[in-house]
Scaffold this motif. Structure first.
Motif, PDB file in Angstrom:
ATOM      1  N   THR A 134      -9.417  47.085 -23.295  1.00  0.00           N
ATOM      2  CA  THR A 134      -8.160  47.830 -23.264  1.00  0.00           C
ATOM      3  C   THR A 134      -7.644  47.935 -24.694  1.00  0.00           C
ATOM      4  O   THR A 134      -7.905  47.064 -25.526  1.00  0.00           O
ATOM      5  N   LYS A 135      -6.910  49.031 -24.966  1.00  0.00           N
ATOM      6  CA  LYS A 135      -6.482  49.283 -26.346  1.00  0.00           C
ATOM      7  C   LYS A 135      -5.037  49.759 -26.394  1.00  0.00           C
ATOM      8  O   LYS A 135      -4.571  50.468 -25.505  1.00  0.00           O
ATOM      9  N   ASP A 136      -4.353  49.362 -27.464  1.00  0.00           N
ATOM     10  CA  ASP A 136      -3.000  49.826 -27.750  1.00  0.00           C
ATOM     11  C   ASP A 136      -2.954  50.306 -29.186  1.00  0.00           C
ATOM     12  O   ASP A 136      -3.764  49.871 -30.021  1.00  0.00           O
ATOM     13  N   THR A 137      -1.990  51.155 -29.486  1.00  0.00           N
ATOM     14  CA  THR A 137      -1.806  51.578 -30.874  1.00  0.00           C
ATOM     15  C   THR A 137      -0.371  51.340 -31.310  1.00  0.00           C
ATOM     16  O   THR A 137       0.575  51.594 -30.557  1.00  0.00           O
ATOM     17  N   CYS A 138      -0.222  50.784 -32.493  1.00  0.00           N
ATOM     18  CA  CYS A 138       1.072  50.652 -33.163  1.00  0.00           C
ATOM     19  C   CYS A 138       0.967  51.573 -34.365  1.00  0.00           C
ATOM     20  O   CYS A 138       0.720  51.130 -35.491  1.00  0.00           O
ATOM     21  N   PHE A 139       1.111  52.861 -34.111  1.00  0.00           N
ATOM     22  CA  PHE A 139       0.730  53.878 -35.089  1.00  0.00           C
ATOM     23  C   PHE A 139       1.464  53.706 -36.420  1.00  0.00           C
ATOM     24  O   PHE A 139       2.689  53.660 -36.472  1.00  0.00           O
ATOM     25  N   ASP A 140       0.649  53.571 -37.486  1.00  0.00           N
ATOM     26  CA  ASP A 140       1.169  53.453 -38.849  1.00  0.00           C
ATOM     27  C   ASP A 140       2.082  52.242 -39.015  1.00  0.00           C
ATOM     28  O   ASP A 140       2.943  52.220 -39.911  1.00  0.00           O
ATOM     29  N   GLY A 141       1.887  51.233 -38.165  1.00  0.00           N
ATOM     30  CA  GLY A 141       2.722  50.042 -38.246  1.00  0.00           C
ATOM     31  C   GLY A 141       2.220  49.072 -39.306  1.00  0.00           C
ATOM     32  O   GLY A 141       1.070  49.153 -39.753  1.00  0.00           O
ATOM     33  N   SER A 142       3.069  48.154 -39.686  1.00  0.00           N
ATOM     34  CA  SER A 142       2.649  47.110 -40.610  1.00  0.00           C
ATOM     35  C   SER A 142       1.772  46.110 -39.877  1.00  0.00           C
ATOM     36  O   SER A 142       1.698  46.112 -38.637  1.00  0.00           O
ATOM     37  N   LEU A 143       1.117  45.238 -40.623  1.00  0.00           N
ATOM     38  CA  LEU A 143       0.266  44.229 -40.005  1.00  0.00           C
ATOM     39  C   LEU A 143       1.085  43.340 -39.062  1.00  0.00           C
ATOM     40  O   LEU A 143       0.634  42.991 -37.967  1.00  0.00           O
ATOM     41  N   VAL A 144       2.287  42.988 -39.480  1.00  0.00           N
ATOM     42  CA  VAL A 144       3.155  42.149 -38.648  1.00  0.00           C
ATOM     43  C   VAL A 144       3.511  42.857 -37.349  1.00  0.00           C
ATOM     44  O   VAL A 144       3.540  42.247 -36.269  1.00  0.00           O
ATOM     45  N   GLU A 145       3.776  44.165 -37.419  1.00  0.00           N
ATOM     46  CA  GLU A 145       4.120  44.928 -36.217  1.00  0.00           C
ATOM     47  C   GLU A 145       2.920  45.034 -35.280  1.00  0.00           C
ATOM     48  O   GLU A 145       3.087  44.953 -34.048  1.00  0.00           O
ATOM     49  N   VAL A 146       1.732  45.213 -35.839  1.00  0.00           N
ATOM     50  CA  VAL A 146       0.518  45.264 -35.014  1.00  0.00           C
ATOM     51  C   VAL A 146       0.328  43.933 -34.288  1.00  0.00           C
ATOM     52  O   VAL A 146       0.048  43.894 -33.078  1.00  0.00           O
ATOM     53  N   LEU A 147       0.506  42.836 -35.017  1.00  0.00           N
ATOM     54  CA  LEU A 147       0.356  41.512 -34.406  1.00  0.00           C
ATOM     55  C   LEU A 147       1.404  41.276 -33.319  1.00  0.00           C
ATOM     56  O   LEU A 147       1.092  40.710 -32.260  1.00  0.00           O
ATOM     57  N   ALA A 148       2.630  41.706 -33.569  1.00  0.00           N
ATOM     58  CA  ALA A 148       3.699  41.499 -32.588  1.00  0.00           C
ATOM     59  C   ALA A 148       3.404  42.242 -31.288  1.00  0.00           C
ATOM     60  O   ALA A 148       3.573  41.690 -30.186  1.00  0.00           O
ATOM     61  N   LEU A 149       2.954  43.502 -31.399  1.00  0.00           N
ATOM     62  CA  LEU A 149       2.607  44.266 -30.199  1.00  0.00           C
ATOM     63  C   LEU A 149       1.429  43.625 -29.488  1.00  0.00           C
ATOM     64  O   LEU A 149       1.411  43.541 -28.250  1.00  0.00           O
ATOM     65  N   HIS A 150       0.449  43.167 -30.254  1.00  0.00           N
ATOM     66  CA  HIS A 150      -0.727  42.529 -29.653  1.00  0.00           C
ATOM     67  C   HIS A 150      -0.325  41.279 -28.868  1.00  0.00           C
ATOM     68  O   HIS A 150      -0.797  41.065 -27.740  1.00  0.00           O
ATOM     69  N   GLU A 151       0.541  40.476 -29.450  1.00  0.00           N
ATOM     70  CA  GLU A 151       1.004  39.260 -28.772  1.00  0.00           C
ATOM     71  C   GLU A 151       1.739  39.596 -27.474  1.00  0.00           C
ATOM     72  O   GLU A 151       1.555  38.925 -26.450  1.00  0.00           O
ATOM     73  N   ARG A 152       2.565  40.638 -27.505  1.00  0.00           N
ATOM     74  CA  ARG A 152       3.278  41.044 -26.294  1.00  0.00           C
ATOM     75  C   ARG A 152       2.306  41.482 -25.205  1.00  0.00           C
ATOM     76  O   ARG A 152       2.475  41.143 -24.026  1.00  0.00           O
ATOM     77  N   ARG A 153       1.274  42.213 -25.587  1.00  0.00           N
ATOM     78  CA  ARG A 153       0.304  42.681 -24.604  1.00  0.00           C
ATOM     79  C   ARG A 153      -0.515  41.529 -24.032  1.00  0.00           C
ATOM     80  O   ARG A 153      -0.838  41.523 -22.837  1.00  0.00           O
ATOM     81  N   LEU A 154      -0.827  40.547 -24.864  1.00  0.00           N
ATOM     82  CA  LEU A 154      -1.544  39.376 -24.353  1.00  0.00           C
ATOM     83  C   LEU A 154      -0.700  38.654 -23.317  1.00  0.00           C
ATOM     84  O   LEU A 154      -1.213  38.183 -22.287  1.00  0.00           O
TER      85      LEU A 154
END
Length: 243
Positions: A134-154
């Motif tokens: 499964t995949k999500d995108t945090c389009f043009d986000g910072s590394l911290v924002e990508v990690l935050a979204l990933h953690e929420r999805r986990l």
């Protein structure tokens, strides 16, 4: 009338290009990269150095550096893999070049004990319709924002996550990609493009599914970005004057 034919031809070409790309593209699954120490002096990418600095600031630990192999993808570049302190998330910082054009990408990846995986990245995603990833995108986000979204999805997925070993992190992630490749072949979406089963070539069924999934993903991404831009504009707008 000539202009009408030209316009019609261009419209048809635009419609056909995604199918042609999906038909002729060979997708690397295994052995696409080889170990190689990253050399900033020769690679010379200010944008990549900025992302590496973000990774260090976020407390991520570098666990490997690879470069596209000689017989790998036509797009050549580095993959520097980092791990979070709990080893639940691998963050791949990718910098590649083709025809002088540089492409950078951040991918946060986690593998579950059931063999599936979840990715979050800062670019538009190519959806996996096999259900393996499964995949999500945090389009043009910072590394911290990508990690935050990933953690929420986990947290939402609530599945046991594999603790990645630094020395085998690249291999573990590649094994997840191999399972996706095998599911593509088993589902009739692709065939192996080489005897060693390192690359996929999509069947017509896979081409149609890929183009359809990409279009749906792009429409969703555009809608999300439009909503974000409107929200930002509203937040910046001056408050109405009171009489």
């Amino acid at each position: 009338m000539t202009f009408l034919y030209i316009g019609l031809g261009l419209w048809l070409l635009a419609k056909l290009v995604p199918y042609l790309v999906a038909i002729f593209e060979k997708e690397p699954i295994r052995n696409d990269t080889v170990p190689q120490v990253y050399d900033p002096a020769t690679w010379k990418s200010a944008r990549y150095e900025k992302k590496l600095a973000e990774a260090r600031a976020a407390g991520l630990a570098l666990c490997g550096s690879r470069f596209t192999g000689r017989h790998g993808s036509v797009v050549k570049g580095y993959v520097l893999l980092h791990l979070t302190p709990d080893h639940r998330i691998a963050v791949a910082l990718i910098s590649a070049r083709i025809c002088g054009l540089e492409m950078n990408k951040v991918e946060a990846r986690s593998v579950f004990t059931d063999g599936t995986a979840h990715y979050t990245m800062d670019t538009a995603v190519v959806p996996d319709f096999t259900g393996v990833i499964t995949k999500d995108t945090c389009f043009d986000g910072s590394l911290v924002e990508v990690l935050a979204l990933h953690e929420r999805r986990l947290a939402e997925l609530a599945k046991p996550v594999v603790a990645l070993q630094a020395e085998r992190a690249f291999d573990t992630l590649e094994e997840a990609e191999a399972r996706r490749g095998e599911a593509m072949v088993a589902g009739g979406f692709a065939t192996w493009a080489d005897p060693a089963q390192t690359k996929l070539r999509r069947t017509w069924k896979g081409v149609r599914a890929t183009v359809r999934a990409n279009r749906e993903s792009n429409r969703r991404l555009v809608a999300e970005q439009t909503a974000k831009n409107k929200a930002k504009a509203k937040a910046k707008a001056p408050a109405p004057r009171t009489p």
